[in-house]
Design a protein around this motif. Structure first.
Motif, PDB file in Angstrom:
ATOM      1  N   ALA A 182       0.831  -1.202   0.030  1.00 15.24           N
ATOM      2  CA  ALA A 182       0.093   0.169  -0.131  1.00 15.24           C
ATOM      3  C   ALA A 182       0.843   1.282  -0.082  1.00 15.24           C
ATOM      4  O   ALA A 182       0.326   2.209  -0.109  1.00 15.24           O
ATOM      5  CB  ALA A 182      -0.929  -0.058   0.985  1.00 15.24           C
ATOM      6  N   VAL A 183       2.251   1.152   0.215  1.00 13.73           N
ATOM      7  CA  VAL A 183       3.142   2.207   0.406  1.00 13.73           C
ATOM      8  C   VAL A 183       4.510   1.743  -0.596  1.00 13.73           C
ATOM      9  O   VAL A 183       4.489   0.792  -0.759  1.00 13.73           O
ATOM     10  CB  VAL A 183       3.716   2.607   1.793  1.00 13.73           C
ATOM     11  N   PRO A 184       4.845   2.906  -0.991  1.00 12.60           N
ATOM     12  CA  PRO A 184       6.026   2.538  -2.135  1.00 12.60           C
ATOM     13  C   PRO A 184       7.076   1.887  -1.253  1.00 12.60           C
ATOM     14  O   PRO A 184       7.105   1.873  -0.284  1.00 12.60           O
ATOM     15  CB  PRO A 184       6.479   3.941  -2.332  1.00 12.60           C
ATOM     16  N   PRO A 185       7.825   1.146  -1.984  1.00 11.81           N
ATOM     17  CA  PRO A 185       7.426   0.547  -3.284  1.00 11.81           C
ATOM     18  C   PRO A 185       6.232  -0.330  -3.580  1.00 11.81           C
ATOM     19  O   PRO A 185       6.201  -1.173  -2.785  1.00 11.81           O
ATOM     20  CB  PRO A 185       8.859   0.069  -3.813  1.00 11.81           C
ATOM     21  N   PRO A 229       1.953   3.479 -11.244  1.00 10.14           N
ATOM     22  CA  PRO A 229       1.319   4.742 -10.855  1.00 10.14           C
ATOM     23  C   PRO A 229       0.963   4.797  -9.380  1.00 10.14           C
ATOM     24  O   PRO A 229       0.838   5.674  -8.514  1.00 10.14           O
ATOM     25  CB  PRO A 229       0.162   5.072 -11.655  1.00 10.14           C
ATOM     26  N   GLY A 230       0.411   3.405  -8.836  1.00  6.32           N
ATOM     27  CA  GLY A 230      -0.156   3.553  -7.314  1.00  6.32           C
ATOM     28  C   GLY A 230      -0.372   2.372  -6.795  1.00  6.32           C
ATOM     29  O   GLY A 230       0.081   1.315  -7.383  1.00  6.32           O
ATOM     30  N   PRO A 231      -0.981   2.304  -5.564  1.00  4.72           N
ATOM     31  CA  PRO A 231      -1.197   0.970  -4.916  1.00  4.72           C
ATOM     32  C   PRO A 231      -2.156  -0.111  -5.355  1.00  4.72           C
ATOM     33  O   PRO A 231      -3.150  -0.172  -4.656  1.00  4.72           O
ATOM     34  CB  PRO A 231      -1.255   1.322  -3.501  1.00  4.72           C
ATOM     35  N   VAL A 233      -7.947  -1.622  -9.476  1.00  2.00           N
ATOM     36  CA  VAL A 233      -8.516  -1.976  -7.937  1.00  2.00           C
ATOM     37  C   VAL A 233      -7.264  -1.619  -6.993  1.00  2.00           C
ATOM     38  O   VAL A 233      -6.258  -2.146  -7.081  1.00  2.00           O
ATOM     39  CB  VAL A 233      -8.954  -3.356  -7.726  1.00  2.00           C
ATOM     40  N   VAL A 234      -7.346  -0.517  -6.361  1.00  2.00           N
ATOM     41  CA  VAL A 234      -6.393   0.377  -5.460  1.00  2.00           C
ATOM     42  C   VAL A 234      -6.571   0.335  -4.214  1.00  2.00           C
ATOM     43  O   VAL A 234      -7.838   0.390  -3.867  1.00  2.00           O
ATOM     44  CB  VAL A 234      -5.982   1.468  -6.416  1.00  2.00           C
ATOM     45  N   PHE A 235      -5.587   0.547  -3.452  1.00  2.00           N
ATOM     46  CA  PHE A 235      -5.678   0.686  -1.904  1.00  2.00           C
ATOM     47  C   PHE A 235      -6.231   2.037  -1.580  1.00  2.00           C
ATOM     48  O   PHE A 235      -6.157   3.130  -2.217  1.00  2.00           O
ATOM     49  CB  PHE A 235      -4.038   0.702  -1.423  1.00  2.00           C
ATOM     50  N   THR A 258     -12.786  -3.435   6.232  1.00  2.00           N
ATOM     51  CA  THR A 258     -12.689  -4.532   5.117  1.00  2.00           C
ATOM     52  C   THR A 258     -11.244  -4.432   4.785  1.00  2.00           C
ATOM     53  O   THR A 258     -10.356  -3.840   5.060  1.00  2.00           O
ATOM     54  CB  THR A 258     -13.983  -4.184   4.279  1.00  2.00           C
ATOM     55  N   ILE A 259     -11.086  -5.418   3.504  1.00  2.00           N
ATOM     56  CA  ILE A 259      -9.856  -5.132   2.890  1.00  2.00           C
ATOM     57  C   ILE A 259      -9.821  -3.827   2.070  1.00  2.00           C
ATOM     58  O   ILE A 259     -10.763  -3.513   1.394  1.00  2.00           O
ATOM     59  CB  ILE A 259      -9.561  -6.431   1.874  1.00  2.00           C
ATOM     60  N   PRO A 260      -8.753  -3.067   2.471  1.00  2.00           N
ATOM     61  CA  PRO A 260      -8.773  -1.822   2.195  1.00  2.00           C
ATOM     62  C   PRO A 260      -8.582  -1.417   0.592  1.00  2.00           C
ATOM     63  O   PRO A 260      -8.023  -0.389   0.333  1.00  2.00           O
ATOM     64  CB  PRO A 260      -8.025  -0.888   2.967  1.00  2.00           C
TER      65      PRO A 260
END
Ligand code: FE2
Length: 455
Positions: free
Chosen positions: A179-182, A204-206, A226-228, A236-238
Protein backbone atom coordinates in the motif's frame (compact mmCIF):
# COMPACT_ATOMS: atom_id res chain seq x y z
CA UNK A 1 -17.79 9.70 0.58
CA UNK A 2 -15.43 6.78 0.79
CA UNK A 3 -16.75 5.99 4.23
CA UNK A 4 -20.28 5.70 2.81
CA UNK A 5 -19.02 3.24 0.19
CA UNK A 6 -17.37 1.27 2.92
CA UNK A 7 -20.59 1.07 4.89
CA UNK A 8 -22.53 -0.08 1.86
CA UNK A 9 -20.11 -2.91 1.25
CA UNK A 10 -20.45 -4.08 4.80
CA UNK A 11 -24.14 -3.44 5.28
CA UNK A 12 -25.85 -6.62 6.30
CA UNK A 13 -28.42 -7.88 8.73
CA UNK A 14 -26.58 -8.29 11.99
CA UNK A 15 -28.50 -11.51 12.63
CA UNK A 16 -27.36 -13.09 9.37
CA UNK A 17 -23.86 -14.50 9.28
CA UNK A 18 -21.77 -13.40 6.32
CA UNK A 19 -21.57 -15.79 3.38
CA UNK A 20 -18.07 -16.88 4.31
CA UNK A 21 -19.35 -18.28 7.62
CA UNK A 22 -22.21 -20.26 6.06
CA UNK A 23 -22.77 -23.60 4.33
CA UNK A 24 -19.82 -25.13 2.56
CA UNK A 25 -17.67 -22.03 3.24
CA UNK A 26 -18.18 -22.13 7.01
CA UNK A 27 -15.02 -22.88 8.99
CA UNK A 28 -14.46 -26.09 10.88
CA UNK A 29 -13.82 -25.99 14.61
CA UNK A 30 -11.40 -28.85 15.11
CA UNK A 31 -8.08 -30.19 13.96
CA UNK A 32 -8.41 -33.91 13.35
CA UNK A 33 -6.68 -36.83 11.71
CA UNK A 34 -8.15 -39.82 9.94
CA UNK A 35 -6.13 -42.84 8.82
CA UNK A 36 -6.57 -45.42 6.05
CA UNK A 37 -9.57 -43.76 4.47
CA UNK A 38 -12.06 -45.67 2.36
CA UNK A 39 -11.77 -45.12 -1.40
CA UNK A 40 -14.52 -45.25 -4.02
CA UNK A 41 -13.21 -46.36 -7.39
CA UNK A 42 -9.49 -46.92 -7.88
CA UNK A 43 -6.81 -44.41 -6.92
CA UNK A 44 -4.00 -44.45 -9.51
CA UNK A 45 -1.12 -46.25 -7.71
CA UNK A 46 1.43 -43.83 -9.10
CA UNK A 47 -0.13 -40.97 -7.11
CA UNK A 48 2.48 -41.08 -4.35
CA UNK A 49 2.53 -37.85 -2.43
CA UNK A 50 0.43 -35.29 -0.64
CA UNK A 51 -2.39 -33.07 -1.78
CA UNK A 52 -2.43 -29.92 0.37
CA UNK A 53 -5.14 -27.28 0.20
CA UNK A 54 -5.08 -23.86 1.87
CA UNK A 55 -7.91 -21.55 2.84
CA UNK A 56 -9.16 -19.21 5.54
CA UNK A 57 -10.65 -20.81 8.61
CA UNK A 58 -11.69 -18.36 11.33
CA UNK A 59 -11.56 -19.76 14.83
CA UNK A 60 -14.89 -20.69 16.40
CA UNK A 61 -16.98 -17.63 17.18
CA UNK A 62 -14.71 -15.24 15.29
CA UNK A 63 -15.69 -13.13 12.27
CA UNK A 64 -12.59 -11.72 10.56
CA UNK A 65 -14.76 -9.26 8.57
CA UNK A 66 -13.81 -10.61 5.15
CA UNK A 67 -13.40 -14.06 3.65
CA UNK A 68 -9.83 -13.23 2.61
CA UNK A 69 -8.56 -12.39 6.08
CA UNK A 70 -9.35 -15.47 8.18
CA UNK A 71 -6.36 -17.43 9.51
CA UNK A 72 -5.08 -20.06 7.13
CA UNK A 73 -5.79 -23.74 7.59
CA UNK A 74 -4.17 -26.49 5.58
CA UNK A 75 -5.95 -29.72 4.73
CA UNK A 76 -3.72 -32.58 3.65
CA UNK A 77 -4.35 -36.01 2.16
CA UNK A 78 -1.54 -38.53 1.81
CA UNK A 79 -1.93 -40.89 -1.16
CA UNK A 80 0.33 -43.89 -1.64
CA UNK A 81 0.09 -47.12 -3.60
CA UNK A 82 -3.58 -46.73 -4.43
CA UNK A 83 -4.49 -45.99 -0.83
CA UNK A 84 -5.45 -42.86 1.09
CA UNK A 85 -3.15 -43.14 4.10
CA UNK A 86 -4.34 -40.12 6.03
CA UNK A 87 -6.26 -36.87 6.14
CA UNK A 88 -5.19 -34.12 8.49
CA UNK A 89 -6.09 -30.45 8.95
CA UNK A 90 -4.04 -27.86 10.82
CA UNK A 91 -4.23 -24.14 11.35
CA UNK A 92 -1.05 -22.36 10.34
CA UNK A 93 0.36 -20.92 13.57
CA UNK A 94 1.18 -17.44 12.32
CA UNK A 95 1.62 -14.25 14.28
CA UNK A 96 -1.82 -13.25 12.96
CA UNK A 97 -3.29 -16.48 14.32
CA UNK A 98 -1.82 -15.54 17.68
CA UNK A 99 -3.53 -12.16 17.54
CA UNK A 100 -0.74 -9.79 16.47
CA UNK A 101 -2.06 -6.61 14.75
CA UNK A 102 -2.06 -7.00 10.95
CA UNK A 103 -1.56 -3.32 10.14
CA UNK A 104 1.27 -0.97 10.92
CA UNK A 105 0.57 2.52 12.27
CA UNK A 106 0.76 3.93 8.70
CA UNK A 107 -2.11 1.66 7.67
CA UNK A 108 -0.10 -0.73 5.54
CA UNK A 109 -0.21 -4.48 6.21
CA UNK A 110 2.71 -5.75 8.25
CA UNK A 111 4.38 -8.51 6.16
CA UNK A 112 5.54 -10.22 9.33
CA UNK A 113 1.92 -10.71 10.42
CA UNK A 114 0.40 -12.89 7.75
CA UNK A 115 -2.63 -15.16 7.81
CA UNK A 116 -0.80 -17.42 5.27
CA UNK A 117 -4.21 -18.52 4.01
CA UNK A 118 -4.14 -18.56 0.21
CA UNK A 119 -1.87 -21.13 -1.41
CA UNK A 120 0.83 -23.67 -0.72
CA UNK A 121 3.93 -24.53 -2.73
CA UNK A 122 7.09 -26.56 -2.36
CA UNK A 123 10.26 -24.84 -3.48
CA UNK A 124 13.91 -25.44 -2.64
CA UNK A 125 12.89 -28.29 -0.35
CA UNK A 126 10.53 -26.15 1.75
CA UNK A 127 6.75 -26.28 1.93
CA UNK A 128 5.47 -22.72 2.13
CA UNK A 129 1.98 -21.40 2.88
CA UNK A 130 1.48 -18.08 1.13
CA UNK A 131 -0.69 -14.98 1.27
CA UNK A 132 -0.08 -11.82 -0.71
CA UNK A 133 -0.03 -9.53 2.32
CA UNK A 134 2.76 -11.26 4.14
CA UNK A 135 5.77 -13.47 4.40
CA UNK A 136 5.54 -17.18 3.65
CA UNK A 137 5.12 -19.61 6.51
CA UNK A 138 7.00 -22.87 6.33
CA UNK A 139 5.19 -26.05 7.31
CA UNK A 140 6.29 -29.64 7.67
CA UNK A 141 5.10 -32.53 5.47
CA UNK A 142 2.83 -33.35 8.43
CA UNK A 143 1.36 -29.81 8.40
CA UNK A 144 3.06 -28.57 11.54
CA UNK A 145 4.00 -24.88 11.41
CA UNK A 146 7.77 -24.32 11.39
CA UNK A 147 7.70 -20.51 11.24
CA UNK A 148 7.93 -17.51 8.91
CA UNK A 149 10.37 -17.76 6.04
CA UNK A 150 12.12 -14.70 4.54
CA UNK A 151 14.79 -16.34 2.36
CA UNK A 152 17.47 -15.83 4.98
CA UNK A 153 16.54 -12.21 5.54
CA UNK A 154 16.60 -11.30 1.85
CA UNK A 155 12.83 -10.98 1.38
CA UNK A 156 11.71 -7.63 2.75
CA UNK A 157 8.32 -7.35 1.05
CA UNK A 158 5.21 -9.47 1.12
CA UNK A 159 5.14 -12.42 -1.29
CA UNK A 160 2.37 -13.17 -3.76
CA UNK A 161 0.43 -16.40 -3.30
CA UNK A 162 0.96 -17.04 -7.03
CA UNK A 163 4.68 -17.40 -7.70
CA UNK A 164 5.57 -18.97 -11.04
CA UNK A 165 8.20 -21.65 -11.42
CA UNK A 166 9.91 -21.69 -14.78
CA UNK A 167 9.67 -25.28 -16.04
CA UNK A 168 13.08 -25.11 -17.73
CA UNK A 169 15.25 -23.37 -15.14
CA UNK A 170 13.36 -24.15 -11.93
CA UNK A 171 13.66 -20.48 -10.97
CA UNK A 172 10.80 -19.16 -8.86
CA UNK A 173 9.56 -15.78 -10.09
CA UNK A 174 7.38 -13.81 -7.73
CA UNK A 175 6.60 -10.35 -6.43
CA UNK A 176 5.37 -8.40 -3.48
CA UNK A 177 2.96 -5.49 -3.62
CA UNK A 178 2.09 -2.99 -0.97
CA UNK A 179 0.00 0.00 0.00
CA UNK A 180 3.02 2.27 0.35
CA UNK A 181 6.03 2.64 -2.00
CA UNK A 182 7.57 0.62 -3.40
CA UNK A 183 4.16 -0.50 -4.60
CA UNK A 184 5.56 -3.43 -6.57
CA UNK A 185 8.78 -5.42 -6.22
CA UNK A 186 9.89 -8.29 -8.45
CA UNK A 187 11.81 -11.21 -6.96
CA UNK A 188 13.55 -14.28 -8.37
CA UNK A 189 14.75 -17.28 -6.40
CA UNK A 190 16.87 -20.08 -7.81
CA UNK A 191 15.66 -23.68 -7.99
CA UNK A 192 17.46 -24.43 -4.72
CA UNK A 193 15.64 -21.61 -2.96
CA UNK A 194 18.13 -18.73 -2.90
CA UNK A 195 16.64 -15.27 -3.43
CA UNK A 196 19.04 -13.76 -5.95
CA UNK A 197 17.18 -10.80 -7.39
CA UNK A 198 14.80 -8.14 -6.10
CA UNK A 199 13.96 -5.00 -8.03
CA UNK A 200 11.29 -2.33 -7.86
CA UNK A 201 8.81 -2.08 -10.72
CA UNK A 202 7.31 1.39 -11.05
CA UNK A 203 3.51 1.55 -11.14
CA UNK A 204 1.44 4.73 -10.65
CA UNK A 205 -0.30 3.63 -7.48
CA UNK A 206 -1.03 0.92 -4.94
CA UNK A 207 -2.80 -1.55 -7.21
CA UNK A 208 -4.01 -4.87 -5.81
CA UNK A 209 -2.05 -7.46 -7.75
CA UNK A 210 -3.11 -11.00 -6.92
CA UNK A 211 -1.36 -12.80 -9.75
CA UNK A 212 1.03 -12.23 -12.66
CA UNK A 213 2.47 -14.26 -15.51
CA UNK A 214 5.79 -15.29 -16.94
CA UNK A 215 6.92 -16.32 -20.37
CA UNK A 216 10.27 -17.79 -21.36
CA UNK A 217 12.00 -14.39 -21.26
CA UNK A 218 9.49 -11.98 -19.74
CA UNK A 219 7.36 -11.15 -16.73
CA UNK A 220 3.84 -9.85 -17.34
CA UNK A 221 2.36 -7.37 -14.85
CA UNK A 222 -1.31 -6.65 -14.15
CA UNK A 223 -1.63 -2.94 -13.30
CA UNK A 224 -5.41 -2.86 -12.89
CA UNK A 225 -7.95 -0.46 -11.39
CA UNK A 226 -8.46 -1.99 -7.95
CA UNK A 227 -6.39 0.15 -5.62
CA UNK A 228 -5.68 0.77 -1.95
CA UNK A 229 -7.98 3.25 -0.23
CA UNK A 230 -6.93 4.22 3.30
CA UNK A 231 -10.51 5.26 4.08
CA UNK A 232 -11.45 1.59 4.04
CA UNK A 233 -8.94 0.60 6.68
CA UNK A 234 -10.35 -1.23 9.63
CA UNK A 235 -13.63 -2.28 8.03
CA UNK A 236 -12.69 -4.57 5.19
CA UNK A 237 -9.86 -5.25 2.79
CA UNK A 238 -8.88 -1.65 1.99
CA UNK A 239 -8.96 -1.93 -1.79
CA UNK A 240 -11.67 -0.78 -4.20
CA UNK A 241 -12.33 -0.32 -7.89
CA UNK A 242 -11.20 3.11 -9.09
CA UNK A 243 -12.44 4.35 -12.47
CA UNK A 244 -9.66 6.93 -12.53
CA UNK A 245 -6.90 4.31 -12.47
CA UNK A 246 -5.86 3.14 -15.94
CA UNK A 247 -5.83 -0.57 -16.75
CA UNK A 248 -2.50 -1.70 -18.16
CA UNK A 249 -0.51 -4.85 -18.76
CA UNK A 250 3.26 -4.57 -18.52
CA UNK A 251 5.93 -6.65 -20.22
CA UNK A 252 9.29 -6.75 -18.44
CA UNK A 253 12.46 -8.52 -19.49
CA UNK A 254 13.58 -11.15 -16.99
CA UNK A 255 17.23 -10.53 -17.78
CA UNK A 256 17.90 -7.00 -18.91
CA UNK A 257 17.12 -3.51 -17.80
CA UNK A 258 14.92 -2.17 -20.59
CA UNK A 259 11.95 -0.21 -19.26
CA UNK A 260 8.73 -2.15 -18.71
CA UNK A 261 6.58 -1.84 -21.80
CA UNK A 262 3.00 -1.01 -20.84
CA UNK A 263 -0.12 -1.73 -22.88
CA UNK A 264 -3.46 -0.02 -22.26
CA UNK A 265 -6.34 -2.46 -21.98
CA UNK A 266 -10.07 -2.28 -21.34
CA UNK A 267 -10.75 -1.75 -17.61
CA UNK A 268 -11.10 -5.08 -15.87
CA UNK A 269 -9.74 -7.06 -12.96
CA UNK A 270 -7.92 -10.37 -12.86
CA UNK A 271 -7.43 -12.51 -9.82
CA UNK A 272 -6.01 -15.46 -11.74
CA UNK A 273 -3.87 -15.98 -14.80
CA UNK A 274 -4.36 -18.99 -17.04
CA UNK A 275 -1.02 -18.84 -18.81
CA UNK A 276 1.15 -16.67 -21.05
CA UNK A 277 3.63 -17.29 -23.81
CA UNK A 278 5.72 -15.35 -26.29
CA UNK A 279 5.78 -15.82 -30.04
CA UNK A 280 9.00 -15.74 -32.08
CA UNK A 281 7.92 -12.31 -33.37
CA UNK A 282 7.82 -10.99 -29.82
CA UNK A 283 4.08 -10.91 -29.32
CA UNK A 284 2.86 -11.97 -25.90
CA UNK A 285 -0.32 -13.99 -25.59
CA UNK A 286 -1.96 -14.02 -22.16
CA UNK A 287 -5.16 -15.61 -20.89
CA UNK A 288 -6.86 -15.15 -17.54
CA UNK A 289 -10.19 -15.06 -15.78
CA UNK A 290 -11.35 -11.47 -16.19
CA UNK A 291 -13.94 -9.46 -14.27
CA UNK A 292 -15.48 -6.31 -15.67
CA UNK A 293 -16.50 -3.55 -13.27
CA UNK A 294 -19.90 -5.06 -12.42
CA UNK A 295 -18.59 -8.59 -12.09
CA UNK A 296 -15.85 -7.38 -9.78
CA UNK A 297 -18.29 -5.37 -7.63
CA UNK A 298 -20.61 -8.33 -7.30
CA UNK A 299 -17.85 -10.76 -6.41
CA UNK A 300 -16.00 -8.38 -4.10
CA UNK A 301 -19.23 -7.75 -2.20
CA UNK A 302 -19.98 -11.43 -1.94
CA UNK A 303 -16.56 -12.46 -0.64
CA UNK A 304 -16.65 -9.48 1.71
CA UNK A 305 -19.77 -10.94 3.25
CA UNK A 306 -22.63 -9.11 1.51
CA UNK A 307 -24.75 -9.91 -1.52
CA UNK A 308 -25.40 -13.43 -2.69
CA UNK A 309 -23.86 -15.86 -5.10
CA UNK A 310 -27.01 -17.31 -6.64
CA UNK A 311 -26.99 -17.85 -10.35
CA UNK A 312 -30.16 -16.52 -11.98
CA UNK A 313 -29.28 -12.84 -11.89
CA UNK A 314 -25.90 -13.37 -13.50
CA UNK A 315 -25.69 -12.10 -17.05
CA UNK A 316 -22.88 -12.91 -19.46
CA UNK A 317 -21.61 -9.39 -18.86
CA UNK A 318 -21.58 -9.75 -15.12
CA UNK A 319 -19.41 -12.76 -14.38
CA UNK A 320 -15.79 -13.85 -14.47
CA UNK A 321 -14.90 -15.47 -17.78
CA UNK A 322 -11.88 -16.75 -19.68
CA UNK A 323 -10.35 -13.90 -21.65
CA UNK A 324 -7.31 -13.35 -23.82
CA UNK A 325 -4.94 -10.49 -24.62
CA UNK A 326 -2.31 -10.30 -27.34
CA UNK A 327 0.36 -7.68 -26.71
CA UNK A 328 2.16 -6.63 -29.87
CA UNK A 329 5.46 -4.75 -29.47
CA UNK A 330 5.37 -3.79 -33.15
CA UNK A 331 2.19 -1.73 -32.69
CA UNK A 332 2.40 -1.01 -28.97
CA UNK A 333 -1.20 -2.08 -28.68
CA UNK A 334 -3.18 -4.85 -27.04
CA UNK A 335 -5.82 -6.87 -28.82
CA UNK A 336 -8.26 -8.50 -26.44
CA UNK A 337 -11.27 -10.75 -26.59
CA UNK A 338 -13.39 -13.07 -24.45
CA UNK A 339 -12.78 -16.77 -25.04
CA UNK A 340 -15.97 -18.06 -23.42
CA UNK A 341 -19.03 -16.84 -21.53
CA UNK A 342 -19.13 -19.42 -18.73
CA UNK A 343 -18.62 -18.16 -15.17
CA UNK A 344 -15.42 -19.79 -13.98
CA UNK A 345 -12.55 -19.33 -11.56
CA UNK A 346 -9.35 -21.01 -10.37
CA UNK A 347 -7.77 -21.74 -13.77
CA UNK A 348 -5.04 -24.40 -13.74
CA UNK A 349 -2.85 -26.14 -16.29
CA UNK A 350 -0.08 -28.68 -16.61
CA UNK A 351 2.66 -26.72 -14.85
CA UNK A 352 5.30 -28.10 -17.21
CA UNK A 353 3.80 -25.58 -19.67
CA UNK A 354 3.93 -22.46 -17.50
CA UNK A 355 5.10 -19.59 -19.68
CA UNK A 356 5.10 -21.77 -22.77
CA UNK A 357 2.65 -22.82 -25.44
CA UNK A 358 -0.15 -24.80 -23.81
CA UNK A 359 -3.35 -26.20 -25.15
CA UNK A 360 -5.47 -27.00 -22.11
CA UNK A 361 -6.87 -25.04 -19.19
CA UNK A 362 -8.94 -26.44 -16.36
CA UNK A 363 -11.26 -24.29 -14.28
CA UNK A 364 -14.01 -24.55 -11.72
CA UNK A 365 -17.59 -23.55 -12.26
CA UNK A 366 -20.53 -23.65 -9.86
CA UNK A 367 -21.06 -27.40 -9.79
CA UNK A 368 -18.34 -28.79 -11.97
CA UNK A 369 -14.99 -28.60 -13.68
CA UNK A 370 -14.45 -27.24 -17.18
CA UNK A 371 -11.65 -28.26 -19.51
CA UNK A 372 -10.79 -25.85 -22.28
CA UNK A 373 -9.07 -26.96 -25.46
CA UNK A 374 -7.68 -23.67 -26.75
CA UNK A 375 -6.45 -25.26 -29.97
CA UNK A 376 -9.86 -26.54 -30.97
CA UNK A 377 -11.72 -23.70 -29.26
CA UNK A 378 -13.87 -26.19 -27.39
CA UNK A 379 -14.75 -27.03 -23.82
CA UNK A 380 -15.87 -30.14 -21.99
CA UNK A 381 -17.35 -30.47 -18.54
CA UNK A 382 -17.39 -32.65 -15.46
CA UNK A 383 -20.60 -32.33 -13.49
CA UNK A 384 -20.07 -32.94 -9.77
CA UNK A 385 -23.81 -33.10 -9.13
CA UNK A 386 -26.43 -30.69 -7.91
CA UNK A 387 -25.44 -28.91 -4.74
CA UNK A 388 -21.80 -29.99 -5.01
CA UNK A 389 -19.05 -27.36 -5.08
CA UNK A 390 -15.64 -28.36 -6.45
CA UNK A 391 -12.55 -26.45 -5.42
CA UNK A 392 -9.55 -25.67 -7.62
CA UNK A 393 -8.63 -28.68 -9.77
CA UNK A 394 -4.89 -29.26 -9.50
CA UNK A 395 -3.28 -31.03 -12.46
CA UNK A 396 -0.94 -33.92 -11.63
CA UNK A 397 0.99 -35.26 -14.63
CA UNK A 398 1.08 -38.97 -15.28
CA UNK A 399 4.49 -40.59 -14.98
CA UNK A 400 4.30 -41.33 -18.69
CA UNK A 401 3.11 -37.86 -19.69
CA UNK A 402 2.98 -38.31 -23.43
CA UNK A 403 0.32 -35.67 -23.86
CA UNK A 404 -0.21 -32.33 -22.13
CA UNK A 405 -3.43 -33.66 -20.60
CA UNK A 406 -2.09 -37.09 -19.58
CA UNK A 407 -2.66 -37.02 -15.84
CA UNK A 408 -5.25 -36.34 -13.19
CA UNK A 409 -7.13 -33.47 -11.66
CA UNK A 410 -7.37 -33.41 -7.87
CA UNK A 411 -10.19 -31.39 -6.38
CA UNK A 412 -11.97 -31.31 -3.04
CA UNK A 413 -15.70 -31.32 -3.66
CA UNK A 414 -17.96 -30.10 -0.89
CA UNK A 415 -21.69 -30.28 -0.38
CA UNK A 416 -23.12 -26.76 -0.40
CA UNK A 417 -25.45 -27.60 2.46
CA UNK A 418 -22.43 -28.45 4.57
CA UNK A 419 -22.93 -32.21 4.63
CA UNK A 420 -19.38 -33.22 3.82
CA UNK A 421 -16.48 -33.26 1.39
CA UNK A 422 -14.44 -35.69 -0.63
CA UNK A 423 -11.24 -35.63 -2.59
CA UNK A 424 -12.07 -36.46 -6.18
CA UNK A 425 -9.56 -37.66 -8.77
CA UNK A 426 -10.56 -37.02 -12.38
CA UNK A 427 -8.81 -38.31 -15.47
CA UNK A 428 -7.64 -35.04 -17.05
CA UNK A 429 -7.97 -36.43 -20.56
CA UNK A 430 -11.69 -37.12 -20.46
CA UNK A 431 -12.79 -35.69 -17.06
CA UNK A 432 -13.98 -39.12 -15.96
CA UNK A 433 -14.25 -39.57 -12.19
CA UNK A 434 -11.51 -42.09 -11.40
CA UNK A 435 -11.68 -42.22 -7.62
CA UNK A 436 -13.13 -40.42 -4.63
CA UNK A 437 -11.99 -40.33 -1.04
CA UNK A 438 -14.73 -39.25 1.38
CA UNK A 439 -13.00 -37.15 4.03
CA UNK A 440 -13.55 -37.57 7.76
CA UNK A 441 -14.80 -34.02 8.07
CA UNK A 442 -16.13 -31.26 5.85
CA UNK A 443 -13.45 -29.13 4.17
CA UNK A 444 -14.55 -25.50 3.89
CA UNK A 445 -14.38 -23.96 0.43
CA UNK A 446 -10.96 -22.39 0.21
CA UNK A 447 -8.44 -21.18 -2.29
CA UNK A 448 -5.45 -23.02 -3.73
CA UNK A 449 -3.88 -26.42 -3.40
CA UNK A 450 -0.82 -28.28 -4.59
CA UNK A 451 0.26 -31.82 -5.26
CA UNK A 452 3.57 -32.54 -3.54
CA UNK A 453 5.03 -35.75 -4.97
CA UNK A 454 6.92 -37.93 -2.52
CA UNK A 455 10.57 -36.81 -2.81
FE1 FE2 B 1 -5.52 -16.87 -5.89
Amino acid sequence: MSTVTCQLWNERDVDTPPLYLQGHVAPVAREIEGRDLAVRGALPPELDGRYFRNGPNPRPGEDPGHWFTGPGMLHGIRLEGGRARWYRNRWIRTAAFDGAPRYKPDGSPDPAVSPANTSVIRHGGRILALVETGLPYEVSPELDTLGPFDFGGRLTTAMTAHPKQDPATGDLHFFGYGAVPPYLTYHRATADGRLVESREVRVPGPTMMHDFAITEHHVIWLDLPVVFDPHLLGRTIPYRWDDAYRARLGVMEQRGDAPVRWYEVEPGYVFHIGNAREDPDGRIKLDAVRYNRDAFARTWGSIGGVGDSSGPRISPNDRPTLYCWILDPATGRAVEQPLDDRAIEFPTLNDAHVGRSSRYRYAVRDDGVVKYDLTLGSASRYDAGEGQAPGEAVFVPAADDRAEDAGWLLTIVSDRAGRGSELQVLDAADLRLTAAVPLPQRVPAGFHGAWLPQP
